[in-house]
Enzyme design. Structure first.
Site, short mmCIF file in Angstrom:
data_model
loop_
_atom_site.label_atom_id
_atom_site.label_comp_id
_atom_site.label_asym_id
_atom_site.label_seq_id
_atom_site.Cartn_x
_atom_site.Cartn_y
_atom_site.Cartn_z
N LYS A 22 6.33 23.20 25.52
CA LYS A 22 7.52 23.15 24.65
C LYS A 22 8.55 24.15 25.16
CE LYS A 22 7.66 25.55 20.62
NZ LYS A 22 8.84 26.44 20.45
N ASN A 23 8.11 25.37 25.47
CA ASN A 23 9.08 26.42 25.79
C ASN A 23 9.60 26.34 27.21
OD1 ASN A 23 8.81 27.20 23.19
ND2 ASN A 23 7.52 28.99 23.60
N CYS A 116 14.70 33.25 11.24
CA CYS A 116 13.70 32.19 11.16
C CYS A 116 12.47 32.83 10.53
CB CYS A 116 13.39 31.66 12.55
SG CYS A 116 12.40 32.82 13.46
N ARG A 121 16.52 36.73 13.99
CA ARG A 121 16.46 36.48 15.43
C ARG A 121 17.90 36.35 15.93
NH1 ARG A 121 12.00 32.14 16.50
NH2 ARG A 121 12.52 32.39 18.68
N ASP A 306 3.07 34.62 20.95
CA ASP A 306 2.79 33.30 20.36
C ASP A 306 1.31 33.00 20.26
OD1 ASP A 306 5.59 31.68 22.02
OD2 ASP A 306 5.46 33.00 20.30
N ARG A 398 6.21 20.95 15.37
CA ARG A 398 7.29 21.44 16.25
C ARG A 398 6.74 21.75 17.64
NH1 ARG A 398 9.47 26.51 14.66
NH2 ARG A 398 10.44 26.20 16.67
C1 EPZ Z 1 11.11 32.45 23.06
O1 EPZ Z 1 11.89 32.72 21.90
C2 EPZ Z 1 10.11 31.40 22.62
N1 EPZ Z 1 10.80 30.19 22.17
C3 EPZ Z 1 9.26 31.96 21.48
O2 EPZ Z 1 8.28 30.97 21.15
C4 EPZ Z 1 8.55 33.22 21.97
O3 EPZ Z 1 7.82 33.79 20.91
C5 EPZ Z 1 9.58 34.23 22.48
O4 EPZ Z 1 10.41 33.62 23.50
C6 EPZ Z 1 8.93 35.48 23.08
O5 EPZ Z 1 8.09 35.10 24.13
C7 EPZ Z 1 11.27 29.34 23.11
O6 EPZ Z 1 11.13 29.55 24.30
C8 EPZ Z 1 11.96 28.10 22.60
P1 EPZ Z 1 13.28 36.35 22.76
P2 EPZ Z 1 13.25 33.60 22.03
O7 EPZ Z 1 14.73 36.14 22.93
O8 EPZ Z 1 13.94 33.26 23.30
C9 EPZ Z 1 15.00 39.77 19.95
C10 EPZ Z 1 6.99 29.58 19.76
O9 EPZ Z 1 6.16 29.81 18.87
N2 EPZ Z 1 16.33 39.31 20.41
O10 EPZ Z 1 12.45 36.77 23.94
O11 EPZ Z 1 13.97 33.48 20.76
C11 EPZ Z 1 14.39 38.74 19.01
O12 EPZ Z 1 14.86 38.95 17.69
C12 EPZ Z 1 8.26 30.41 19.83
O13 EPZ Z 1 6.87 28.69 20.65
C13 EPZ Z 1 17.46 40.05 20.06
O14 EPZ Z 1 17.37 41.07 19.36
O15 EPZ Z 1 12.60 35.05 22.15
C14 EPZ Z 1 12.92 39.00 19.13
O16 EPZ Z 1 12.57 40.10 18.30
C15 EPZ Z 1 8.33 31.46 18.73
N3 EPZ Z 1 18.68 39.61 20.45
C16 EPZ Z 1 12.77 39.44 20.60
O17 EPZ Z 1 14.08 39.79 21.05
C17 EPZ Z 1 18.83 38.48 21.22
O18 EPZ Z 1 19.99 38.14 21.58
C18 EPZ Z 1 12.19 38.35 21.50
O19 EPZ Z 1 13.11 37.33 21.51
C19 EPZ Z 1 17.69 37.74 21.58
C20 EPZ Z 1 16.45 38.18 21.17
#
Ligand code: EPZ
Length: 417
Positions: A22-23, A116, A121, A306, A398
């Site tokens: 998915k990711n 979410c 996020r 995850d 999802r």
């Molecule tokens: C990706 O989410 C994945 N989703 C998530 O998988 C996964 O948990 C996450 O990466 C971490 O590995 C997809 O790829 C579609 P991040 P993403 O940006 O990109 C903070 C699942 O279950 N942050 O690495 O949203 C954020 O709040 C899902 O498949 C900021 O503060 O993750 C979080 O605390 C859940 N500002 C942390 O960074 C930003 O602009 C990690 O977020 C962006 C992120």
């Protein structure tokens, strides 16, 4: 409302093929916005998040067809640049489309992504990076307007946190920008490598994906291609957690063991044994696993956030105590109250969960709070004596193409009602 009905507890035994990731597929689908022609994406999992992405593409003017895990996207007529609120709300990772839409049309409008289930996020890192690459950003009545009238221009971008989504948006914005972009403190997840491999196959010039410094030389055009998405390492982790909870022996085919090394090492410590081949893993799990030393979620190649909920579910029936530290998301433990209904003994304090393994879990009625929290309930229910019913399974759909089909291949007593 549909529910999963699970009869516990039976040891698992059997084999299943792991779905596409998915990711990995979501950013690759976003990348098709940049391609003027027919992209063919194979091993594409049939998920509600994929269907939501297809609706976003069609809203932009693309023609899409999805059949037997092959997604065809004809981006030649894409002229739109807005992601409507209803689609933004349906899938938080719609923000992944930003870089590609601005790259294609010089502007993008999205509604501010709500938080979410995992906590706030924000997309501040995405916005800062796109701004650095030449997009002006305006906030207006709950919408964010991006515009780059003179097109996007390469630059040096330093991420304060190796955000997966922000890394993907920078790559998507920079791949057809003018000039060179160097991205520092980039996320190193395998899904980033898959996106870069897809774009390079289309004629992109991206080096260093999988390391923390990625160099992107903008190209004028990307050509349509055929591409097969990597296997889903979190779905594979889910099924390893399931057999660790119940005991037994399962084989997972169409996996990349390298993407699972941190997960395998934790389950090895708990008493599971593995036979590892090039794209196949066999897991041998004891009747009852042991607790493990402190597990801390980290960015790749650390233990993936995850995979945490399903590990905690398996450890809920272990011998011993495990300290689990979540370092990525604010609010990843919402599912634990539901796990406790199945008899789990877990104390949480902030981002720390202390899991006291119990000899038995017992069936209950529970509901999913989020995607991986829902998968955790399924893992625990396989171990719980009696008939468990799990509601709000839309969360699970999802990220899991068909968790019932896969678990029944291992002999689990599970069906959807
Ligand atoms: C990706 O989410 C994945 N989703 C998530 O998988 C996964 O948990 C996450 O990466 C971490 O590995 C997809 O790829 C579609 P991040 P993403 O940006 O990109 C903070 C699942 O279950 N942050 O690495 O949203 C954020 O709040 C899902 O498949 C900021 O503060 O993750 C979080 O605390 C859940 N500002 C942390 O960074 C930003 O602009 C990690 O977020 C962006 C992120």
């Amino acid at each position: 409302m549909p529910e999963l009905v699970i009869e516990g507890t039976y040891k698992l035994n059997g084999s299943t093929k792991i779905q596409g990731s998915k990711n990995a597929v979501l950013p690759i689908i976003a990348a098709t916005v940049l391609i003027n022609g027919k992209s063919i994406i194979k091993n594409c999992p049939e998920l509600s998040d994929v269907m939501a992405s297809i609706r976003i593409l069609e809203n932009l003017g693309a023609k899409c067809e999805f059949k037997e895990n092959v997604l065809t996207v004809d981006g030649s007529k894409i002229s739109g640049y807005t992601i409507p609120e209803v689609l933004m709300r349906e899938m938080r990772s719609s923000s992944l489309f930003l870089g590609a839409i601005i790259g294609r049309n010089g502007k993008a409008i999205i509604s501010s992504p709500g938080g979410c289930e995992l906590g706030p996020r924000p997309i501040d890192l995405h916005i800062k990076s796109l701004n650095l690459l030449g997009a002006t950003v305006k906030d207006k009545n709950g919408y964010i307007l991006f515009s780059a009238d003179k097109g996007l221009k390469g630059d040096n971008v330093h991420l304060s946190f190796p955000s997966v989504g922000a890394t993907e948006n920078v790559i998507l914005a920079a791949v057809t920008a003018s000039g060179k972009t160097v991205l520092y403190n980039a996320a190193k997840e395998p899904e980033i490598i898959d996106l870069a491999d897809f774009l390079n196959k289309c004629g992109g010039d991206i080096k260093g994906a999988g390391t923390d410094i990625i160099t992107i030389n903008g190209v004028s055009k990307l050509n349509p291609t055929e591409y097969s998405v990597i296997p889903d390492r979190i779905v594979a982790s889910t099924y390893i957690s399931a057999v660790a909870a119940t005991g037994g022996e399962i084989k997972l085919t169409n996996v990349n063991p390298e993407h699972l090394s941190s997960v395998i090492s934790v389950f090895r410590e708990s008493g599971c044994e593995f036979k590892i081949y090039k794209d196949e893993i066999t897991v041998y799990a004891p009747d009852r696993i042991a607790g493990v030393s402190t597990v801390r979620t980290l960015t790749y190649p650390g233990f993936p956030t995850d995979a945490g909920p399903m590990l905690i579910a398996a450890l809920s029936a272990s011998k011993g105590t495990t300290v689990f530290v979540e370092t990525i998301f604010e609010n990843r433990f919402r599912y634990i109250d539901e796990l406790k209904r199945l008899g789990a003994n877990i104390k949480t304090e902030g981002k720390i969960a202390i899991v006291e393994g119990m000899e038995n879990l017992s069936a209950a009625q529970c509901v999913c709070t989020d995607l991986r929290g829902g998968a955790a309930l399924v893992v625990a229910a396989l171990k719980a004596k009696g008939t468990t019913r799990i509601g709000r399974i839309c969360h699970i759909k999802r990220g899991y193409e068909d968790i019932v089909r896969d678990l029944r291949k291992f002999g689990a007593e599970i069906y959807e009602e």
